[in-house]
Design a protein around this motif. Structure first.
Motif, PDB file in Angstrom:
ATOM      1  N   LEU A 185       0.843  -1.190   0.000  1.00  0.00           N
ATOM      2  CA  LEU A 185       0.000   0.000   0.000  1.00  0.00           C
ATOM      3  C   LEU A 185       0.880   1.243   0.000  1.00  0.00           C
ATOM      4  O   LEU A 185       1.935   1.272   0.632  1.00  0.00           O
ATOM      5  CB  LEU A 185      -0.961  -0.006   1.191  1.00  0.00           C
ATOM      6  CG  LEU A 185      -0.400  -0.012   2.608  1.00  0.00           C
ATOM      7  CD1 LEU A 185      -0.093   1.393   3.119  1.00  0.00           C
ATOM      8  CD2 LEU A 185      -1.362  -0.703   3.566  1.00  0.00           C
ATOM      9  N   SER A 186       0.458   2.255  -0.735  1.00  0.00           N
ATOM     10  CA  SER A 186       1.148   3.546  -0.795  1.00  0.00           C
ATOM     11  C   SER A 186       2.631   3.344  -1.117  1.00  0.00           C
ATOM     12  O   SER A 186       2.971   2.800  -2.163  1.00  0.00           O
ATOM     13  CB  SER A 186       0.935   4.296   0.515  1.00  0.00           C
ATOM     14  OG  SER A 186       1.340   5.632   0.408  1.00  0.00           O
ATOM     15  N   TRP A 242      -4.776  -6.875  -8.830  1.00  0.00           N
ATOM     16  CA  TRP A 242      -5.973  -6.162  -8.379  1.00  0.00           C
ATOM     17  C   TRP A 242      -5.510  -4.849  -7.776  1.00  0.00           C
ATOM     18  O   TRP A 242      -4.770  -4.821  -6.776  1.00  0.00           O
ATOM     19  CB  TRP A 242      -6.726  -6.997  -7.346  1.00  0.00           C
ATOM     20  CG  TRP A 242      -8.127  -6.506  -7.070  1.00  0.00           C
ATOM     21  CD1 TRP A 242      -8.671  -5.305  -7.446  1.00  0.00           C
ATOM     22  CD2 TRP A 242      -9.156  -7.212  -6.372  1.00  0.00           C
ATOM     23  NE1 TRP A 242      -9.978  -5.218  -7.025  1.00  0.00           N
ATOM     24  CE2 TRP A 242     -10.297  -6.370  -6.360  1.00  0.00           C
ATOM     25  CE3 TRP A 242      -9.222  -8.447  -5.751  1.00  0.00           C
ATOM     26  CZ2 TRP A 242     -11.483  -6.741  -5.740  1.00  0.00           C
ATOM     27  CZ3 TRP A 242     -10.404  -8.818  -5.137  1.00  0.00           C
ATOM     28  CH2 TRP A 242     -11.531  -7.982  -5.143  1.00  0.00           C
ATOM     29  N   LEU A 243      -5.958  -3.749  -8.378  1.00  0.00           N
ATOM     30  CA  LEU A 243      -5.598  -2.409  -7.935  1.00  0.00           C
ATOM     31  C   LEU A 243      -6.778  -1.757  -7.234  1.00  0.00           C
ATOM     32  O   LEU A 243      -7.925  -1.904  -7.657  1.00  0.00           O
ATOM     33  CB  LEU A 243      -5.171  -1.544  -9.131  1.00  0.00           C
ATOM     34  CG  LEU A 243      -4.079  -2.124 -10.033  1.00  0.00           C
ATOM     35  CD1 LEU A 243      -3.821  -1.187 -11.210  1.00  0.00           C
ATOM     36  CD2 LEU A 243      -2.801  -2.365  -9.247  1.00  0.00           C
ATOM     37  N   PHE A 244      -6.481  -1.023  -6.151  1.00  0.00           N
ATOM     38  CA  PHE A 244      -7.495  -0.268  -5.409  1.00  0.00           C
ATOM     39  C   PHE A 244      -7.026   1.183  -5.306  1.00  0.00           C
ATOM     40  O   PHE A 244      -5.840   1.442  -5.044  1.00  0.00           O
ATOM     41  CB  PHE A 244      -7.686  -0.840  -4.003  1.00  0.00           C
ATOM     42  CG  PHE A 244      -8.064  -2.290  -3.953  1.00  0.00           C
ATOM     43  CD1 PHE A 244      -9.397  -2.678  -3.960  1.00  0.00           C
ATOM     44  CD2 PHE A 244      -7.086  -3.274  -3.886  1.00  0.00           C
ATOM     45  CE1 PHE A 244      -9.750  -4.022  -3.892  1.00  0.00           C
ATOM     46  CE2 PHE A 244      -7.423  -4.620  -3.824  1.00  0.00           C
ATOM     47  CZ  PHE A 244      -8.759  -4.994  -3.826  1.00  0.00           C
ATOM     48  N   HIS A 245      -7.969   2.116  -5.453  1.00  0.00           N
ATOM     49  CA  HIS A 245      -7.590   3.520  -5.323  1.00  0.00           C
ATOM     50  C   HIS A 245      -8.783   4.348  -4.874  1.00  0.00           C
ATOM     51  O   HIS A 245      -9.915   4.094  -5.294  1.00  0.00           O
ATOM     52  CB  HIS A 245      -7.068   4.074  -6.654  1.00  0.00           C
ATOM     53  CG  HIS A 245      -5.845   4.921  -6.495  1.00  0.00           C
ATOM     54  ND1 HIS A 245      -4.595   4.562  -6.960  1.00  0.00           N
ATOM     55  CD2 HIS A 245      -5.664   6.121  -5.883  1.00  0.00           C
ATOM     56  CE1 HIS A 245      -3.719   5.499  -6.662  1.00  0.00           C
ATOM     57  NE2 HIS A 245      -4.345   6.467  -6.017  1.00  0.00           N
ATOM     58  N   LEU A 279     -13.400   8.245  -1.113  1.00  0.00           N
ATOM     59  CA  LEU A 279     -12.255   7.910  -0.265  1.00  0.00           C
ATOM     60  C   LEU A 279     -11.014   8.659  -0.720  1.00  0.00           C
ATOM     61  O   LEU A 279     -10.815   8.915  -1.907  1.00  0.00           O
ATOM     62  CB  LEU A 279     -11.985   6.410  -0.281  1.00  0.00           C
ATOM     63  CG  LEU A 279     -13.060   5.505   0.309  1.00  0.00           C
ATOM     64  CD1 LEU A 279     -12.539   4.080   0.441  1.00  0.00           C
ATOM     65  CD2 LEU A 279     -13.555   6.021   1.661  1.00  0.00           C
ATOM     66  N   HIS A 280     -10.161   8.990   0.243  1.00  0.00           N
ATOM     67  CA  HIS A 280      -8.923   9.703  -0.036  1.00  0.00           C
ATOM     68  C   HIS A 280      -7.775   8.694  -0.097  1.00  0.00           C
ATOM     69  O   HIS A 280      -7.947   7.610  -0.624  1.00  0.00           O
ATOM     70  CB  HIS A 280      -8.719  10.793   1.016  1.00  0.00           C
ATOM     71  CG  HIS A 280      -9.782  11.857   0.973  1.00  0.00           C
ATOM     72  ND1 HIS A 280      -9.640  13.032   0.272  1.00  0.00           N
ATOM     73  CD2 HIS A 280     -11.017  11.908   1.528  1.00  0.00           C
ATOM     74  CE1 HIS A 280     -10.731  13.771   0.395  1.00  0.00           C
ATOM     75  NE2 HIS A 280     -11.587  13.106   1.162  1.00  0.00           N
ATOM     76  N   HIS A 281      -6.609   9.071   0.435  1.00  0.00           N
ATOM     77  CA  HIS A 281      -5.447   8.198   0.279  1.00  0.00           C
ATOM     78  C   HIS A 281      -5.634   6.867   1.002  1.00  0.00           C
ATOM     79  O   HIS A 281      -5.222   5.819   0.510  1.00  0.00           O
ATOM     80  CB  HIS A 281      -4.194   8.922   0.787  1.00  0.00           C
ATOM     81  CG  HIS A 281      -2.913   8.217   0.479  1.00  0.00           C
ATOM     82  ND1 HIS A 281      -2.624   7.688  -0.769  1.00  0.00           N
ATOM     83  CD2 HIS A 281      -1.822   7.943   1.265  1.00  0.00           C
ATOM     84  CE1 HIS A 281      -1.428   7.133  -0.756  1.00  0.00           C
ATOM     85  NE2 HIS A 281      -0.929   7.263   0.466  1.00  0.00           N
ATOM     86  N   ASP A 282      -6.249   6.918   2.170  1.00  0.00           N
ATOM     87  CA  ASP A 282      -6.447   5.688   2.934  1.00  0.00           C
ATOM     88  C   ASP A 282      -7.629   4.903   2.375  1.00  0.00           C
ATOM     89  O   ASP A 282      -8.704   4.836   2.970  1.00  0.00           O
ATOM     90  CB  ASP A 282      -6.675   6.011   4.412  1.00  0.00           C
ATOM     91  CG  ASP A 282      -7.002   4.765   5.230  1.00  0.00           C
ATOM     92  OD1 ASP A 282      -6.762   3.657   4.731  1.00  0.00           O
ATOM     93  OD2 ASP A 282      -7.501   4.917   6.358  1.00  0.00           O
ATOM     94  N   CYS A 283      -7.389   4.277   1.229  1.00  0.00           N
ATOM     95  CA  CYS A 283      -8.394   3.342   0.704  1.00  0.00           C
ATOM     96  C   CYS A 283      -8.052   1.918   1.092  1.00  0.00           C
ATOM     97  O   CYS A 283      -8.845   1.001   0.863  1.00  0.00           O
ATOM     98  CB  CYS A 283      -8.491   3.460  -0.819  1.00  0.00           C
ATOM     99  SG  CYS A 283      -7.099   2.709  -1.710  1.00  0.00           S
ATOM    100  N   TRP A 284      -6.856   1.727   1.681  1.00  0.00           N
ATOM    101  CA  TRP A 284      -6.411   0.359   1.983  1.00  0.00           C
ATOM    102  C   TRP A 284      -7.225  -0.290   3.098  1.00  0.00           C
ATOM    103  O   TRP A 284      -7.369  -1.509   3.104  1.00  0.00           O
ATOM    104  CB  TRP A 284      -4.926   0.349   2.335  1.00  0.00           C
ATOM    105  CG  TRP A 284      -4.510   1.350   3.358  1.00  0.00           C
ATOM    106  CD1 TRP A 284      -4.688   1.281   4.708  1.00  0.00           C
ATOM    107  CD2 TRP A 284      -3.849   2.594   3.108  1.00  0.00           C
ATOM    108  NE1 TRP A 284      -4.172   2.395   5.325  1.00  0.00           N
ATOM    109  CE2 TRP A 284      -3.642   3.223   4.378  1.00  0.00           C
ATOM    110  CE3 TRP A 284      -3.396   3.240   1.972  1.00  0.00           C
ATOM    111  CZ2 TRP A 284      -3.009   4.456   4.502  1.00  0.00           C
ATOM    112  CZ3 TRP A 284      -2.764   4.468   2.098  1.00  0.00           C
ATOM    113  CH2 TRP A 284      -2.583   5.078   3.344  1.00  0.00           C
ATOM    114  N   THR A 285      -7.758   0.521   4.011  1.00  0.00           N
ATOM    115  CA  THR A 285      -8.593  -0.075   5.054  1.00  0.00           C
ATOM    116  C   THR A 285      -9.797  -0.758   4.426  1.00  0.00           C
ATOM    117  O   THR A 285     -10.153  -1.887   4.783  1.00  0.00           O
ATOM    118  CB  THR A 285      -9.048   1.005   6.057  1.00  0.00           C
ATOM    119  OG1 THR A 285      -7.902   1.585   6.670  1.00  0.00           O
ATOM    120  CG2 THR A 285      -9.937   0.397   7.132  1.00  0.00           C
TER     121      THR A 285
END
Length: 414
Positions: A185-186, A242-245, A279-285
């Motif tokens: 992540l990031s 698999w990409l998440f953003h 969602l902002h930068h913290d999409c990993w949660t």
């Protein structure tokens, strides 16, 4: 007349004493031998520690601390001894005990804020957080190296350290090379992209959140925007990614994932991109909390990658479901005070026009919106759901509160 020591009954006493002493020493020696070296003794099986375990590794003379996660029901797999088992079956006519399957393993790279040298801070967010919240979803060994301060995962020595950590734990726990996965992540996503390009035949599947190949600390890389994504895509082949953003990410802009998605698509690769609205930068949660993610990883094996069909799937995930407009007569039935199992006031439902608000025990007021006639959600994107319960006469009796980790009942005050 005095007799000599060589005649009469005099010698019988020392002879008997010597014999008794000899027997005592022999028995004692046999007892010690039996205790020290028991015959046909079965060694006590060693119990494997589970959970988050401290680890160290030395690379180029530097010692790094990191963590490895072992699932609670982990059973150590043994090296494949198929030939030996066949011989045993022929010799004794039994089927023998089947060996434990080799466990899947994940390499997880953390973000910029978790850098350090204590070896544990990287276990706070992302995938490690989900290992605590939902261990039942993640039957993996997870290797979590830590990038020191003033370093980046894209540094060659950091990439070497990450791979050495993975290799060390894979050997120790006999992990399945056919089910080896990569996540980041990031800042850790930057490193994951490098490992994906440098070791394209190592990963059965890859998941990356809020990242890309244009590093924030190397802005000149954007000059290669026309060629750099395609270079990574060519190395990946059909490795599933698999990409998440987050759509509102201003730290690592969503275009980073979009460029990689388009590049992999152009190379007939296998890629998914989920855009999270709001969602902002913290999409990993949200990303690592997707129940489908661990199932998706396990559905892929390295040996099957060349046979995967091309795939380019892009989905926009709304922040919350569409809200229903309910009659005020229904909304009024929900108005009132609600108490927990200790009879403590925890929520007060109020209506203002066609809007419904919840005031919690701390006095904070938040709007809640209808997902159905009885279930409400928070427009902030929270996963919490509030379901109003009714008795046989249709009267509201309480609220069933469910979030991602637990549920409880708040009874309506009569």
């Amino acid at each position: 007349m005095q007799t000599s020591g060589r005649s009469g009954k005099g010698p019988a006493v020392p002879a008997i004493s010597f014999l008794l002493l000899y027997l005592a020493v022999s028995i004692a020696h046999a007892t010690v031998s039996a205790t020290s070296h028991p015959r046909e003794a079965h060694p006590t099986p060693q119990i494997q520690e589970t959970g988050f375990l401290n680890r160290t590794i030395e690379v180029q003379g530097i010692t790094y601390r990191f963590q490895v996660y072992i699932p609670e029901d982990f059973h150590r797999a043994e090296p494949d001894r198929t030939a030996d088992k066949k011989n045993d079956k022929k010799s004794n006519g039994t089927s023998g005990k089947e060996s434990e399957p080799a466990p899947p393993i994940i390499l997880f790279l953390h973000g910029r804020g978790e850098r350090g040298s204590e070896g544990m801070w990287q276990t706070q967010i992302g995938l490690p957080q989900q290992l605590r919240d939902h261990p039942e979803r993640w039957p993996f060994i997870v290797v979590m190296p830590q990038c020191p301060l003033r370093h980046f995962w894209t540094d060659p020595d950091m990439l070497q350290m990450a791979m050495a950590s993975l290799d060390q734990e894979a050997r120790e726990f006999h992990a399945d090379p056919d089910r080896t996965y990569l996540t980041g992540l990031s800042l850790g996503g930057y490193g994951a992209w490098e490992l994906a390009r440098n070791f394209p035949h190592r990963w059965a599947a890859i998941a990356i959140a809020a990242s890309g190949v244009f590093w924030s600390y190397a802005p000149d890389r954007w000059r290669e925007v026309a060629t750099l994504p395609a270079e990574y895509a060519r190395h990946l082949g059909r490795t599933p990614i698999w990409l998440f953003h987050g759509a509102e990410d201003t730290t690592v802009v969503p275009r980073q994932s979009e460029l990689m998605f388009e590049a992999i698509k152009a190379e007939n690769g296998h890629v998914r991109l989920w855009d999270y609205q709001g969602l902002h930068h913290d999409c990993w949660t949200r990303a690592f909390n997707e129940p489908e993610l661990p199932r998706w990883l396990l559905s892929h094996r390295l040996s099957q990658v060349p046979q995967l069909p091309p795939l380019a799937e892009r989905i926009t995930i709304p922040l919350h479901p569409p809200a229903l407009k309910l009659p005020t007569a229904i909304l009024d039935t929900y108005v009132g005070e609600y108490r927990d199992s200790y009879n403590v006031l925890v929520a007060t439902i109020q209506r203002q026009g066609e809007q419904v608000f919840l005031r919690n025990a701390q006095g904070d007021v938040n709007e809640i919106m209808a997902e159905s006639t009885s279930t409400f959600f928070y427009p902030s994107g929270s996963l919490t759901r509030l379901t109003f319960e009714h008795d046989a006469q249709g009267r509201v009796t309480g609220i069933q509160v469910r979030d991602d980790r637990h549920e409880e009942l708040w009874e309506k005050k009569k």
